[in-house]
Design an enzyme around this catalytic site. Structure first.
Site, PDB file in Angstrom:
ATOM      1  N   GLU A   1      -3.856 -39.353  25.576  1.00 50.39           N
ATOM      2  CA  GLU A   1      -3.501 -39.286  27.002  1.00 50.39           C
ATOM      3  C   GLU A   1      -1.992 -39.233  27.199  1.00 50.39           C
ATOM      4  O   GLU A   1      -1.225 -39.592  26.307  1.00 50.39           O
ATOM      5  CB  GLU A   1      -4.053 -40.477  27.768  1.00 50.39           C
ATOM      6  CG  GLU A   1      -3.942 -41.813  27.054  1.00 50.39           C
ATOM      7  CD  GLU A   1      -2.586 -42.194  26.537  1.00 50.39           C
ATOM      8  OE1 GLU A   1      -1.607 -42.142  27.331  1.00 50.39           O
ATOM      9  OE2 GLU A   1      -2.479 -42.546  25.336  1.00 50.39           O
TER      10      GLU A   1
ATOM     11  N   GLU B   1      -0.847 -40.282  23.227  1.00 44.79           N
ATOM     12  CA  GLU B   1      -1.016 -38.828  23.026  1.00 44.79           C
ATOM     13  C   GLU B   1      -2.191 -38.505  22.107  1.00 44.79           C
ATOM     14  O   GLU B   1      -2.509 -37.340  21.887  1.00 44.79           O
ATOM     15  CB  GLU B   1       0.231 -38.166  22.413  1.00 44.79           C
ATOM     16  CG  GLU B   1       1.506 -38.326  23.190  1.00 44.79           C
ATOM     17  CD  GLU B   1       2.706 -37.652  22.491  1.00 44.79           C
ATOM     18  OE1 GLU B   1       2.551 -37.045  21.422  1.00 44.79           O
ATOM     19  OE2 GLU B   1       3.816 -37.753  23.046  1.00 44.79           O
TER      20      GLU B   1
END
Lengths: 334, 334
Positions: free
Chosen positions: B156, B299
């Site tokens: 994310e 991420e």
């Protein structure tokens, strides 16, 4: 290393957020002497040797398993083969002291002796055998590096070699063998007690000098451990990083660092195994293991698995955009 | 799973000596419903969204960094790109709620709203927005799996999303926010105290119901977290293993497991991050992290790095010779 550390600060991520990957990249920069280090070719050097001390019943497996597993390595069927294929690392198998005769086109046959002598009855190796084993390690490393390898993992095969690793590390770390001795490849609590008594007898008889790593390696070591000590010494001299594996290869690293403490700077600890002595060696050498997956197989398996982590450190270090390149805002001053 | 466990016993290594690699192979066998599981194609699904709560000054970075980093992902310059290239995983970037307008040929534009509302002033999402975000997760997972992917990592990007993850996990784990709240991407001790006060205010105002994960995700969640919850639900329904990443993606996993506890069986914890809440979620879900490298980037970086470990488990499980095949003696009965 300073340039590499500065480069890390400019990459598009909060400073420090890649944790140990950042430290690894900076350490590799220091070893290779360049701010953007690279790994092009990887090898795992697996040394195999037998141990006279197996006659004392210290292992769960019969000594015949050493040559059987060497042939399994050469046929590509062992765990180290599967993991090396995944990591795209060459597997280099060296017979430095297997008792049985072995021939195979891919085997590097450099048998110093058909196994070590029984340390419970006298010194495991002569001083000449020790130096010959070092020489094998130097030469195998040199040939491997000449072929282009710039990252080495080390592994071993030798029924009985956790006993030798316990004796070496107990002496060099000045700890009682009982605190370092584990269950090897799977002995019972009672068998472990027997192994401790055999070790105590071997150390009492041989009196290896804790201030003299050569004396320790000869009296209570083994041929594959001495060969790996040679590999580590030669790799550090050529500024090649070495991934060490489990308890046995770490005892070779401990001996190499006792001979020259600067060698520690070229070492990475692939993982921490279940053997209690392994953790004690890594703490002493101040090497933090990259993986902790409860592995205890040896062969170089933990070291080769950790190659992915070293490469991840370099992929991020070398490929990420900087804040300026990507047009990303930096942290606000708090 | 039983067949896979029996297969492990016959491979040329002491039983259990590959540690967690053996457990992973057996778990993957159970998920895929075959004794010899395989991974053919890997993807990391990265959902990006903004958070209204950033107006309370909870983050070290300005909210503009969310779209800037999304563009960096799309240009291939972020840590997740470098690690996904190494792992040969496809990177799927989804704009599910970035405040700024974003267009790019590789971007999956499924903006539910231009960021969540400020949870310190009212609910972050409406119930309709929550279900729409789930739907985005379902559809992205379906498209990815239809293309042949059989291992998913989730990641994310969203400035402020550790605040949402803290609120979700404090509620669902019934713990005070202070115990779960860390320093995010790098705030000071004083800023952390402020973040805790903002969180306490948001929870007091919204009163999310700890017995109702939908209520929690809507009132104090975020669009990318809800989208990832949808991805996890859909992956488990299709028997696809999911590697979760850090604190934020783990809060999505926590919510998914609150909705259906059986989903936990499809999850692997890629790593443990520095955020205190992350460890608490993994302990609650009884997921042991594969890596511990002090990473805290998000991420999907920790999840993608752990793909190598999952693949190592399958390489050894599927490629090793058995004792019978290799002619290796088994352990002597002690």
């Amino acid at each position: 290393m300073q340039q590499a550390a500065q480069h890390q600060q400019q990459l598009t991520k909060p400073a420090g957020s890649l944790g140990r990957l950042e430290e690894i990249a900076v350490r590799l920069a220091g070893i290779q002497g360049t701010p953007l280090p690279h790994i092009q070719q990887k090898s795992v050097i697996v040394m195999a040797g037998d141990h006279g001390v197996t006659r004392e019943g210290v292992s769960a497996y019969p000594a015949e398993v050493t040559p059987q597993m060497v042939l399994n390595f050469l046929a590509g069927g062992a765990a180290i083969n599967a993991l090396a294929r995944q990591a795209q690392a060459e597997v280099v198998i060296v017979d430095i002291g297997v008792a049985a005769p072995l021939t195979h086109p891919q085997l590097i046959s450099r048998k110093v002796a058909p196994g070590s002598a029984n340390m419970a009855e006298g010194p495991a190796l002569t001083r000449e055998q020790l130096f010959e084993a070092f020489q094998v390690g130097f030469e195998v490393l040199d040939v491997t590096v000449e072929k282009g390898c710039d990252l080495i993992a080390i592994g071993e095969m030798g029924i009985g070699n956790t006993t030798a690793a316990s004796a070496i590390s107990a002496t060099l770390l000045r700890l009682p063998v009982d605190t370092l001795t584990g269950h090897g490849t799977g002995i019972s609590a009672e068998q472990r007690q027997h192994k401790v008594r055999v070790l105590e007898r071997a150390l009492e008889l041989n009196q290896p000098d804790p201030n003299d790593a050569l004396d320790v390696l000869a009296k209570v070591g083994g041929l594959e451990i001495a060969g790996l000590t040679g590999v580590i010494i030669a790799a550090a001299a050529r500024r090649i990083p070495v991934l060490i594996d489990g308890f046995i290869s770490s005892s070779a690293a401990l001996a190499a660092c006792a001979l020259n403490p600067a060698i520690r700077n070229y070492l990475f600890a692939g993982h921490t195994s279940v053997e209690p002595g392994h953790r004690l060696i890594l703490e002493y050498l101040q090497l933090q293991p990259l993986l902790n997956l409860n592995m205890r197989l040896g062969e170089g398996t933990g070291a080769v698995l950790a190659m992915h982590i070293l490469e991840a450190a370099l992929h991020t270090h070398n490929e990420m955009a900087t804040f300026a390149q990507a047009g990303v805002s930096e942290k606000e001053e708090g």
